[in-house]
Design a protein around this motif. Structure first.
Motif, PDB file in Angstrom:
ATOM      1  N   THR A 107       0.803  -1.155  -0.093  1.00 35.71           N
ATOM      2  CA  THR A 107       0.079  -0.158   0.093  1.00 35.71           C
ATOM      3  C   THR A 107       0.847   1.017  -0.029  1.00 35.71           C
ATOM      4  OG1 THR A 107      -1.748  -1.080   1.220  1.00 35.71           O
ATOM      5  CG2 THR A 107      -2.030   1.229   1.303  1.00 35.71           C
ATOM      6  N   ALA A 108       0.750   2.170  -0.835  1.00 37.98           N
ATOM      7  CA  ALA A 108       1.609   3.379  -1.163  1.00 37.98           C
ATOM      8  C   ALA A 108       0.847   4.477  -1.453  1.00 37.98           C
ATOM      9  CB  ALA A 108       2.679   3.210  -2.433  1.00 37.98           C
ATOM     10  N   MET A 109       1.344   5.645  -1.019  1.00 40.42           N
ATOM     11  CA  MET A 109       0.790   7.071  -1.296  1.00 40.42           C
ATOM     12  C   MET A 109       1.332   7.176  -2.422  1.00 40.42           C
ATOM     13  SD  MET A 109      -1.658   8.700   0.080  1.00 40.42           S
ATOM     14  CE  MET A 109      -2.339  10.232   0.191  1.00 40.42           C
ATOM     15  N   SER A 110       0.516   7.765  -3.427  1.00 38.52           N
ATOM     16  CA  SER A 110       0.876   8.218  -4.455  1.00 38.52           C
ATOM     17  C   SER A 110       1.614   9.462  -4.413  1.00 38.52           C
ATOM     18  CB  SER A 110       0.089   8.046  -5.712  1.00 38.52           C
ATOM     19  OG  SER A 110      -0.955   9.133  -5.453  1.00 38.52           O
ATOM     20  N   THR A 111       2.746   9.779  -5.427  1.00 36.49           N
ATOM     21  CA  THR A 111       3.497  11.176  -5.373  1.00 36.49           C
ATOM     22  C   THR A 111       2.881  11.944  -6.389  1.00 36.49           C
ATOM     23  OG1 THR A 111       5.350  10.444  -6.739  1.00 36.49           O
ATOM     24  CG2 THR A 111       5.516  10.092  -4.326  1.00 36.49           C
ATOM     25  N   GLY A 112       1.879  11.630  -7.128  1.00 40.32           N
ATOM     26  CA  GLY A 112       1.437  12.446  -8.475  1.00 40.32           C
ATOM     27  C   GLY A 112       0.563  13.195  -7.899  1.00 40.32           C
ATOM     28  N   ARG A 113      -0.067  13.998  -9.187  1.00 35.79           N
ATOM     29  CA  ARG A 113      -0.966  15.247  -8.867  1.00 35.79           C
ATOM     30  C   ARG A 113      -2.436  14.842  -7.969  1.00 35.79           C
ATOM     31  NH1 ARG A 113      -4.459  16.995 -13.920  1.00 35.79           N
ATOM     32  NH2 ARG A 113      -6.051  18.073 -12.702  1.00 35.79           N
ATOM     33  N   HIS A 114      -2.646  13.568  -8.465  1.00 37.24           N
ATOM     34  CA  HIS A 114      -3.964  13.121  -7.446  1.00 37.24           C
ATOM     35  C   HIS A 114      -3.108  12.030  -6.275  1.00 37.24           C
ATOM     36  CE1 HIS A 114      -6.538  14.690 -10.380  1.00 37.24           C
ATOM     37  NE2 HIS A 114      -6.005  13.967 -11.316  1.00 37.24           N
ATOM     38  N   LYS A 115      -2.738  12.845  -5.439  1.00 35.01           N
ATOM     39  CA  LYS A 115      -2.327  11.804  -4.039  1.00 35.01           C
ATOM     40  C   LYS A 115      -3.507  11.094  -3.494  1.00 35.01           C
ATOM     41  CE  LYS A 115       1.324  15.246  -3.400  1.00 35.01           C
ATOM     42  NZ  LYS A 115       1.173  15.882  -4.837  1.00 35.01           N
ATOM     43  N   ARG A 116      -3.238   9.563  -3.558  1.00 35.53           N
ATOM     44  CA  ARG A 116      -4.033   8.807  -2.846  1.00 35.53           C
ATOM     45  C   ARG A 116      -3.378   7.473  -2.802  1.00 35.53           C
ATOM     46  NH1 ARG A 116      -5.961   5.137  -6.813  1.00 35.53           N
ATOM     47  NH2 ARG A 116      -5.452   5.794  -8.996  1.00 35.53           N
ATOM     48  N   PRO A 117      -3.969   6.663  -1.724  1.00 32.61           N
ATOM     49  CA  PRO A 117      -3.326   5.401  -1.633  1.00 32.61           C
ATOM     50  C   PRO A 117      -3.549   4.273  -2.708  1.00 32.61           C
ATOM     51  CG  PRO A 117      -4.866   5.822   0.189  1.00 32.61           C
ATOM     52  CD  PRO A 117      -4.990   6.929  -0.983  1.00 32.61           C
TER      53      PRO A 117
END
Length: 189
Positions: free
Chosen positions: A136-146
């Motif tokens: 499970t990772a928290m994204s680093t892109g524009r739409h930050k989401r798990p």
């Protein structure tokens, strides 16, 4: 994720919370006749054990929280199979990782990576596949989401994510660190 000795004041070595077969029952009782313990007052998931749960007529007292049922132990072993001379090495190699959280519900994993921020991640037992794991990772892109990435355990003992395989779980996590932007493990494993 270190493995402390069990004592009344210390937490269990592996997080046994959540709704999986590994979930620690709130109370264990021994039915009349000395049969194996059945869960009573648990988290609401039956786990398909065929157990009817405890009854208020049972005179058995609850077992200590550091007692693991045979069903829980068997479920735990499935994540580290096969049972061979190297099994304890596999258990230790995974449990020593800062990113390993053990049994953790999907929603709890999402809450943890949100708290830790973009680029954070954890690895847990998969709630959807016996013997599998999930990143499970928290994204680093524009739409930050798990985001969740399921890791399968193949018959030959290798770990697979997408089309790539690795001999060990730590090797697979390292292999995907850049591509999945796994920058830092979450605290608290």
């Amino acid at each position: 994720a270190h493995m402390p000795h069990a004592s009344p004041a210390s937490p269990p070595a592996v997080n046994m919370g959540g709704g999986s077969p590994l979930a620690r029952p709130r109370r264990l009782s021994r039915p009349a006749g000395g049969a194996a313990p059945a869960t009573a007052g648990g988290s609401g998931s039956s786990g398909g054990t065929g157990s009817s749960g405890g009854s208020s007529a049972s005179s058995a007292s609850p077992l200590p929280l550091d007692v693991v049922s045979l069903e829980q132990f068997g479920a735990l072993l499935s994540f580290f199979a096969p049972f061979d001379a190297h099994m304890l090495d596999r258990v230790e190699a995974v449990c020593r990782q800062a990113w390993f959280f053990g049994v953790l519900a999907t929603l709890d994993a999402e809450a943890i990576v949100r708290r830790c921020g973009p680029g954070s991640f954890l690895v847990r037992f998969s709630s959807s596949g016996a013997g599998g794991y999930a990143i499970t990772a928290m994204s680093t892109g524009r739409h930050k989401r798990p985001k969740h990435f399921r890791i399968a355990r193949l018959a030959d003992g290798q770990y697979q994510l997408g089309k790539r395989t690795a001999r060990t779980l730590p090797d697979l996590v390292a292999m995907y660190a850049t591509e999945l932007r796994l920058e830092r493990p979450c605290d608290g494993s």
